[in-house]
Design an enzyme around this catalytic site. Structure first.
Site, short mmCIF file in Angstrom:
data_model
loop_
_atom_site.label_atom_id
_atom_site.label_comp_id
_atom_site.label_asym_id
_atom_site.label_seq_id
_atom_site.Cartn_x
_atom_site.Cartn_y
_atom_site.Cartn_z
N ARG A 106 8.00 -9.86 9.58
CA ARG A 106 7.64 -10.19 8.19
C ARG A 106 8.36 -9.26 7.22
O ARG A 106 8.88 -9.68 6.19
CB ARG A 106 6.11 -10.04 8.02
CG ARG A 106 5.59 -10.29 6.62
CD ARG A 106 4.28 -9.56 6.36
NE ARG A 106 4.38 -8.12 6.51
CZ ARG A 106 4.90 -7.29 5.59
NH1 ARG A 106 5.36 -7.77 4.45
NH2 ARG A 106 4.99 -5.99 5.81
N SER B 109 0.83 -1.21 0.00
CA SER B 109 0.00 0.00 0.00
C SER B 109 0.87 1.26 0.00
O SER B 109 0.39 2.34 -0.32
CB SER B 109 -0.95 0.01 1.21
OG SER B 109 -0.23 0.07 2.42
N HIS B 110 2.15 1.12 0.36
CA HIS B 110 3.02 2.30 0.40
C HIS B 110 4.31 2.09 -0.38
O HIS B 110 5.33 2.71 -0.11
CB HIS B 110 3.28 2.71 1.86
CG HIS B 110 2.06 3.34 2.46
ND1 HIS B 110 0.99 2.58 2.89
CD2 HIS B 110 1.70 4.64 2.63
CE1 HIS B 110 0.02 3.37 3.32
NE2 HIS B 110 0.43 4.64 3.17
N GLU C 216 -4.63 0.25 1.46
CA GLU C 216 -4.95 -1.18 1.36
C GLU C 216 -6.37 -1.35 0.80
O GLU C 216 -6.61 -2.23 -0.03
CB GLU C 216 -4.83 -1.80 2.77
CG GLU C 216 -4.81 -3.29 2.81
CD GLU C 216 -3.69 -3.94 2.01
OE1 GLU C 216 -2.55 -3.42 2.05
OE2 GLU C 216 -3.96 -4.95 1.33
N THR D 103 -6.56 8.36 8.78
CA THR D 103 -6.08 6.99 9.03
C THR D 103 -4.89 7.01 9.99
O THR D 103 -4.43 5.96 10.44
CB THR D 103 -5.71 6.29 7.70
OG1 THR D 103 -4.89 7.17 6.93
CG2 THR D 103 -6.94 5.91 6.92
P1 NDP Z 1 -1.11 -3.36 9.28
O1 NDP Z 1 -2.49 -3.43 9.81
O2 NDP Z 1 -0.64 -4.41 8.36
O3 NDP Z 1 -0.12 -3.26 10.55
C1 NDP Z 1 1.19 -3.06 10.32
C2 NDP Z 1 2.02 -3.28 11.57
O4 NDP Z 1 1.57 -4.37 12.36
C3 NDP Z 1 3.41 -3.63 11.11
O5 NDP Z 1 4.34 -3.17 12.04
C4 NDP Z 1 3.30 -5.15 11.06
O6 NDP Z 1 4.55 -5.82 11.00
C5 NDP Z 1 2.56 -5.44 12.32
N1 NDP Z 1 1.88 -6.73 12.28
C6 NDP Z 1 0.98 -7.16 11.37
N2 NDP Z 1 0.58 -8.42 11.67
C7 NDP Z 1 1.24 -8.77 12.80
C8 NDP Z 1 1.26 -9.95 13.60
N3 NDP Z 1 0.51 -11.01 13.30
N4 NDP Z 1 2.07 -9.98 14.69
C9 NDP Z 1 2.83 -8.92 15.00
N5 NDP Z 1 2.86 -7.77 14.27
C10 NDP Z 1 2.07 -7.70 13.19
O7 NDP Z 1 -0.78 -2.00 8.50
P2 NDP Z 1 -1.70 -0.74 8.23
O8 NDP Z 1 -2.55 -1.03 7.05
O9 NDP Z 1 -2.35 -0.29 9.46
O10 NDP Z 1 -0.56 0.34 7.82
C11 NDP Z 1 0.30 0.10 6.73
C12 NDP Z 1 1.20 1.27 6.50
O11 NDP Z 1 0.46 2.38 6.10
C13 NDP Z 1 2.01 1.74 7.73
O12 NDP Z 1 3.38 1.62 7.38
C14 NDP Z 1 1.61 3.18 7.93
O13 NDP Z 1 2.67 4.06 8.28
C15 NDP Z 1 1.10 3.55 6.56
N6 NDP Z 1 0.13 4.64 6.66
C16 NDP Z 1 0.55 5.91 6.38
C17 NDP Z 1 -0.33 6.96 6.49
C18 NDP Z 1 0.10 8.36 6.27
O14 NDP Z 1 -0.65 9.26 6.56
N7 NDP Z 1 1.26 8.63 5.79
C19 NDP Z 1 -1.72 6.76 6.89
C20 NDP Z 1 -2.02 5.39 7.22
C21 NDP Z 1 -1.13 4.38 7.09
P3 NDP Z 1 5.01 -6.42 9.54
O15 NDP Z 1 5.24 -5.24 8.67
O16 NDP Z 1 6.24 -7.22 9.84
O17 NDP Z 1 3.87 -7.28 9.07
O1 PYC Z 2 -2.98 4.63 3.31
O2 PYC Z 2 -4.25 5.72 4.72
C1 PYC Z 2 -3.32 5.67 3.92
C2 PYC Z 2 -2.52 6.90 3.67
C3 PYC Z 2 -2.89 8.18 3.87
C4 PYC Z 2 -1.81 8.97 3.50
C5 PYC Z 2 -0.82 8.14 3.09
N1 PYC Z 2 -1.27 6.88 3.21
#
Ligand code: NDP
Ligand code: PYC
Length: 347
Positions: A310, A47-48, A188, A160
């Site tokens: 992972r 997703s990123h 995602e 988010t």
């Molecule tokens: P997830 O719900 O996949 O959670 C990600 C985190 O949880 C990771 O550190 C992951 O480790 C860990 N994790 C997942 N499954 C397990 C498990 N079974 N046991 C232990 N740890 C686990 O990701 P999101 O969809 O919430 O977010 C994804 C990305 O999106 C993030 O990097 C976030 O910074 C980015 N994002 C950015 C935004 C922005 O405004 N710039 C806004 C929203 C999100 P692993 O990677 O090893 O699986």
């Molecule tokens: O995936 O929610 C998201 C997000 C917002 C800004 C960057 N990523």
């Protein structure tokens, strides 16, 4: 023809820089953004990863984002560095400001970096890893665009809002978590929508406030949900406040309003806090580190995994074998290049 294209990481970086440069971004910004995008693809955070090029180029073409403004740094207090991104993307601001943040945390024990006026598209763990590599524990957070309903409500108010934390582990990969405070990142849900896949119930609601597995209904007219009900909703609100009004910047509601329907990346601030275990502890660093390791061992000993485990495994694979990019996405990205560049044969 295979439905994926295998790319070496250098190719992901090079393609990202070329696309961003063609959309007018200065070399310094394009390389900083490409580093983060390449890291995302490398660690299989789809997703990123390279998908973000579609969003960054849309933003470059459809908003008043700056393509070349250099971050302006201000040493605000012994424990606070401010970086004004001047309405450009955030990665260059982080790269410049983090050097000062590290110096400050090593002197004061705990220091903060406030980035203001930045467009933001990225995952936070690449930033956290810079700080853990310097031996610091760290927290980063930011709002985004309002797209998430608060617990008990149906209207999008919160972003988010990702929060990331890192703990340095000498000689080992750091402990890092980084997640959206919504059930999942919006990116995602967008990826599910692109491939016509249903999302699990619990990720969002439709325009009538009803639970749905239809990604399009969540993204267009509906709302995402916070993770963990009222707990995720409150954590997300804390991020709005700490990385919004506290640092003199926008909330996710403000950011969406500022966007004015352009569909660009959110524009707001970011708060990064760095802590030095050598200064915050009581002079028993080796013991403190051993106690932290005992905690991690207690996870691993029962078959639970650590966050980022992972990702680090994916990194190892990608460094050895390159990454597999869906062909349709690869072609969409190369179509962002003009003329002969875009008609290059896919590898
Ligand atoms: P997830 O719900 O996949 O959670 C990600 C985190 O949880 C990771 O550190 C992951 O480790 C860990 N994790 C997942 N499954 C397990 C498990 N079974 N046991 C232990 N740890 C686990 O990701 P999101 O969809 O919430 O977010 C994804 C990305 O999106 C993030 O990097 C976030 O910074 C980015 N994002 C950015 C935004 C922005 O405004 N710039 C806004 C929203 C999100 P692993 O990677 O090893 O699986
Ligand atoms: O995936 O929610 C998201 C997000 C917002 C800004 C960057 N990523």
């Amino acid at each position: 023809m295979a439905d994926t294209v295998c790319l070496a990481l250098d190719d992901v970086f090079g393609l990202s820089v070329r696309v961003l440069r063609e959309h007018g971004m200065s070399l310094a910004h394009a390389e900083a953004v490409a580093r983060v995008i390449t890291a995302g693809e490398r660690d299989e955070c789809y997703s990123h990863g390279i998908y973000r090029l579609l969003i960054t180029t849309h933003t470059l073409s459809n908003s008043s984002i700056s393509r070349d403004a250099l971050p302006v740094m201000r040493d605000r207090t012994p424990a606070l560095v401010g970086v004004d991104a001047q309405f450009a993307y955030s990665p260059l601001s982080f790269e410049m400001g983090s050097e000062v943040l590290i110096e400050k945390a090593r002197k004061t024990g705990i220091a903060a970096m406030v980035i203001n006026n930045c467009y933001h598209f990225s995952a936070l763990w690449p930033e956290i890893e810079v700080l853990t590599a310097a031996g610091l524990a760290a927290i980063a957070m930011n709002p985004s665009h309002a797209g998430v309903a608060p617990a008990g409500g149906t209207q999008a108010v919160l972003g988010t809002n990702p929060i990331a934390f890192g703990w340095p582990r000498p000689g080992k990969d750091p402990y890092v978590f980084d997640f959206a405070t919504s059930a999942v990142a919006r990116g995602e849900i967008e990826l599910h929508n692109r491939s016509g896949k249903a999302v699990p119930f619990g990720w969002g609601i439709d325009a009538l406030g009803q639970p749905t597995s239809n990604a399009n209904s969540i993204l267009n007219g509906g709302a995402m949900l916070a993770f963990g009900g009222h707990k995720g909703s409150a954590l997300s609100t804390m991020i709005e406040l700490l990385a919004g009004p506290l640092i003199g910047d926008l909330t996710s509601l403000d950011s969406l309003e500022y966007d004015d329907g352009q569909g660009a990346s959110p524009c707001h601030g970011e708060l990064v806090i760095a802590m030095d275990p050598l200064l915050l502890g009581q002079g028993q660093y080796a013991n403190d580190t051993a106690r932290a390791e005992r905690l991690f061992d207690a996870f691993l000993g029962q078959g639970a995994r650590l966050p980022s485990q992972r990702r680090f495994a994916a990194r190892k694979r990608s460094l050895e074998h390159g990454v597999q990019v869906p062909r349709a996405l690869y072609e969409e990205i190369t179509n962002l290049l003009s003329g002969s560049e875009s008609t290059r044969r896919a590898p």
